[in-house]
Design a protein around this motif. Structure first.
Motif, PDB file in Angstrom:
ATOM      1  N   LEU A 268       0.862  -1.178   0.000  1.00  0.00           N
ATOM      2  CA  LEU A 268       0.000   0.000   0.000  1.00  0.00           C
ATOM      3  C   LEU A 268       0.896   1.225   0.000  1.00  0.00           C
ATOM      4  O   LEU A 268       1.848   1.299   0.776  1.00  0.00           O
ATOM      5  N   ARG A 269       0.591   2.166  -0.882  1.00  0.00           N
ATOM      6  CA  ARG A 269       1.375   3.394  -0.938  1.00  0.00           C
ATOM      7  C   ARG A 269       0.657   4.484  -0.145  1.00  0.00           C
ATOM      8  O   ARG A 269      -0.500   4.776  -0.374  1.00  0.00           O
ATOM      9  N   CYS A 270       1.390   5.070   0.811  1.00  0.00           N
ATOM     10  CA  CYS A 270       0.905   6.204   1.600  1.00  0.00           C
ATOM     11  C   CYS A 270       1.788   7.385   1.260  1.00  0.00           C
ATOM     12  O   CYS A 270       2.897   7.512   1.796  1.00  0.00           O
ATOM     13  N   GLY A 271       1.332   8.215   0.339  1.00  0.00           N
ATOM     14  CA  GLY A 271       2.170   9.315  -0.149  1.00  0.00           C
ATOM     15  C   GLY A 271       3.364   8.740  -0.882  1.00  0.00           C
ATOM     16  O   GLY A 271       3.222   8.004  -1.846  1.00  0.00           O
ATOM     17  N   SER A 272       4.560   9.020  -0.396  1.00  0.00           N
ATOM     18  CA  SER A 272       5.769   8.489  -1.030  1.00  0.00           C
ATOM     19  C   SER A 272       6.302   7.259  -0.299  1.00  0.00           C
ATOM     20  O   SER A 272       7.338   6.726  -0.672  1.00  0.00           O
ATOM     21  N   ARG A 273       5.585   6.810   0.732  1.00  0.00           N
ATOM     22  CA  ARG A 273       6.047   5.668   1.529  1.00  0.00           C
ATOM     23  C   ARG A 273       5.275   4.408   1.162  1.00  0.00           C
ATOM     24  O   ARG A 273       4.098   4.455   0.840  1.00  0.00           O
ATOM     25  N   LEU A 274       5.957   3.276   1.257  1.00  0.00           N
ATOM     26  CA  LEU A 274       5.370   1.995   0.897  1.00  0.00           C
ATOM     27  C   LEU A 274       5.215   1.125   2.141  1.00  0.00           C
ATOM     28  O   LEU A 274       6.163   0.939   2.905  1.00  0.00           O
ATOM     29  N   VAL A 275       4.005   0.610   2.340  1.00  0.00           N
ATOM     30  CA  VAL A 275       3.707  -0.290   3.455  1.00  0.00           C
ATOM     31  C   VAL A 275       3.602  -1.700   2.890  1.00  0.00           C
ATOM     32  O   VAL A 275       2.877  -1.928   1.919  1.00  0.00           O
ATOM     33  N   LEU A 276       4.320  -2.643   3.486  1.00  0.00           N
ATOM     34  CA  LEU A 276       4.346  -4.021   3.009  1.00  0.00           C
ATOM     35  C   LEU A 276       3.745  -4.967   4.041  1.00  0.00           C
ATOM     36  O   LEU A 276       3.702  -4.655   5.234  1.00  0.00           O
ATOM     37  N   ILE A 277       3.312  -6.129   3.574  1.00  0.00           N
ATOM     38  CA  ILE A 277       2.841  -7.184   4.462  1.00  0.00           C
ATOM     39  C   ILE A 277       3.971  -7.511   5.441  1.00  0.00           C
ATOM     40  O   ILE A 277       5.133  -7.602   5.055  1.00  0.00           O
ATOM     41  N   GLY A 278       3.624  -7.672   6.724  1.00  0.00           N
ATOM     42  CA  GLY A 278       4.615  -7.960   7.744  1.00  0.00           C
ATOM     43  C   GLY A 278       5.010  -6.735   8.557  1.00  0.00           C
ATOM     44  O   GLY A 278       5.664  -6.849   9.585  1.00  0.00           O
ATOM     45  N   GLU A 279       4.605  -5.562   8.084  1.00  0.00           N
ATOM     46  CA  GLU A 279       4.899  -4.308   8.780  1.00  0.00           C
ATOM     47  C   GLU A 279       4.209  -4.288  10.150  1.00  0.00           C
ATOM     48  O   GLU A 279       3.128  -4.833  10.321  1.00  0.00           O
ATOM     49  N   THR A 280       4.825  -3.639  11.124  1.00  0.00           N
ATOM     50  CA  THR A 280       4.206  -3.506  12.444  1.00  0.00           C
ATOM     51  C   THR A 280       3.139  -2.409  12.408  1.00  0.00           C
ATOM     52  O   THR A 280       3.132  -1.561  11.505  1.00  0.00           O
ATOM     53  N   LYS A 281       2.277  -2.408  13.431  1.00  0.00           N
ATOM     54  CA  LYS A 281       1.249  -1.364  13.517  1.00  0.00           C
ATOM     55  C   LYS A 281       1.897   0.005  13.659  1.00  0.00           C
ATOM     56  O   LYS A 281       1.453   0.970  13.029  1.00  0.00           O
ATOM     57  N   ALA A 282       2.950   0.099  14.455  1.00  0.00           N
ATOM     58  CA  ALA A 282       3.654   1.370  14.642  1.00  0.00           C
ATOM     59  C   ALA A 282       4.257   1.863  13.322  1.00  0.00           C
ATOM     60  O   ALA A 282       4.191   3.058  13.007  1.00  0.00           O
ATOM     61  N   GLY A 283       4.804   0.948  12.540  1.00  0.00           N
ATOM     62  CA  GLY A 283       5.372   1.307  11.242  1.00  0.00           C
ATOM     63  C   GLY A 283       4.321   1.841  10.284  1.00  0.00           C
ATOM     64  O   GLY A 283       4.568   2.786   9.531  1.00  0.00           O
ATOM     65  N   VAL A 284       3.132   1.254  10.315  1.00  0.00           N
ATOM     66  CA  VAL A 284       2.043   1.713   9.448  1.00  0.00           C
ATOM     67  C   VAL A 284       1.588   3.107   9.869  1.00  0.00           C
ATOM     68  O   VAL A 284       1.365   3.976   9.020  1.00  0.00           O
ATOM     69  N   VAL A 285       1.482   3.346  11.163  1.00  0.00           N
ATOM     70  CA  VAL A 285       1.066   4.675  11.639  1.00  0.00           C
ATOM     71  C   VAL A 285       2.091   5.732  11.255  1.00  0.00           C
ATOM     72  O   VAL A 285       1.734   6.844  10.845  1.00  0.00           O
ATOM     73  N   VAL A 286       3.374   5.403  11.327  1.00  0.00           N
ATOM     74  CA  VAL A 286       4.421   6.353  10.933  1.00  0.00           C
ATOM     75  C   VAL A 286       4.306   6.676   9.444  1.00  0.00           C
ATOM     76  O   VAL A 286       4.442   7.832   9.034  1.00  0.00           O
ATOM     77  N   LYS A 287       4.033   5.677   8.617  1.00  0.00           N
ATOM     78  CA  LYS A 287       3.996   5.872   7.170  1.00  0.00           C
ATOM     79  C   LYS A 287       2.671   6.443   6.669  1.00  0.00           C
ATOM     80  O   LYS A 287       2.656   7.216   5.715  1.00  0.00           O
ATOM     81  N   CYS A 288       1.547   6.060   7.289  1.00  0.00           N
ATOM     82  CA  CYS A 288       0.227   6.436   6.772  1.00  0.00           C
ATOM     83  C   CYS A 288      -0.558   7.366   7.695  1.00  0.00           C
ATOM     84  O   CYS A 288      -1.604   7.860   7.305  1.00  0.00           O
ATOM     85  N   GLY A 289      -0.098   7.539   8.919  1.00  0.00           N
ATOM     86  CA  GLY A 289      -0.868   8.321   9.873  1.00  0.00           C
ATOM     87  C   GLY A 289      -1.905   7.440  10.551  1.00  0.00           C
ATOM     88  O   GLY A 289      -2.009   6.241  10.279  1.00  0.00           O
TER      89      GLY A 289
END
Length: 108
Positions: free
Chosen positions: A30-51
């Motif tokens: 999933l692309r959040c702006g210029s950042r890419l979120v991948l399967i296996g990412e932590t919840k904290a990592g997703v919040v940092v990348k996507c808000g």
């Protein structure tokens, strides 16, 4: 022979219509702006990348067998709406890690 032509024609028509014949299924990123979120990412990592998500829901728990017995895994779903020019995305977390990304309808 004529019925075979009709079957082939109908099959082609069904495959040519968007959203019919194939399911969208799960995405691998999933692309959040210029950042890419991948399967296996932590919840904290997703919040940092996507808000923060628009909506969070505790779906349930799963019991899994480990080498030391059984363990309980918490399952959550987060919903992100990136506006009318993008889609609504549902992210499923299992045990604090991103397990599935599903794309829904257009955002609002």
């Amino acid at each position: 022979m004529k019925w075979m032509t009709v079957v082939v024609f109908l099959s082609i028509c069904v495959l040519a219509v968007p959203g019919v014949g194939f399911s969208q299924g799960s995405l691998s990123s999933l692309r959040c702006g210029s950042r890419l979120v991948l399967i296996g990412e932590t919840k904290a990592g997703v919040v940092v990348k996507c808000g923060p998500p628009l909506y969070q829901q505790h779906v349930g728990e799963r019991i899994v067998r480990t080498r030391y017995g059984y363990d309980k895994i918490i399952v959550e779903e987060w919903v992100y709406n990136f506006g009318p020019m993008d889609f609504v995305h549902t992210l499923r977390f299992e045990g604090g890690r991103l397990a599935e990304i599903r794309r829904g309808d257009r955002g609002f």
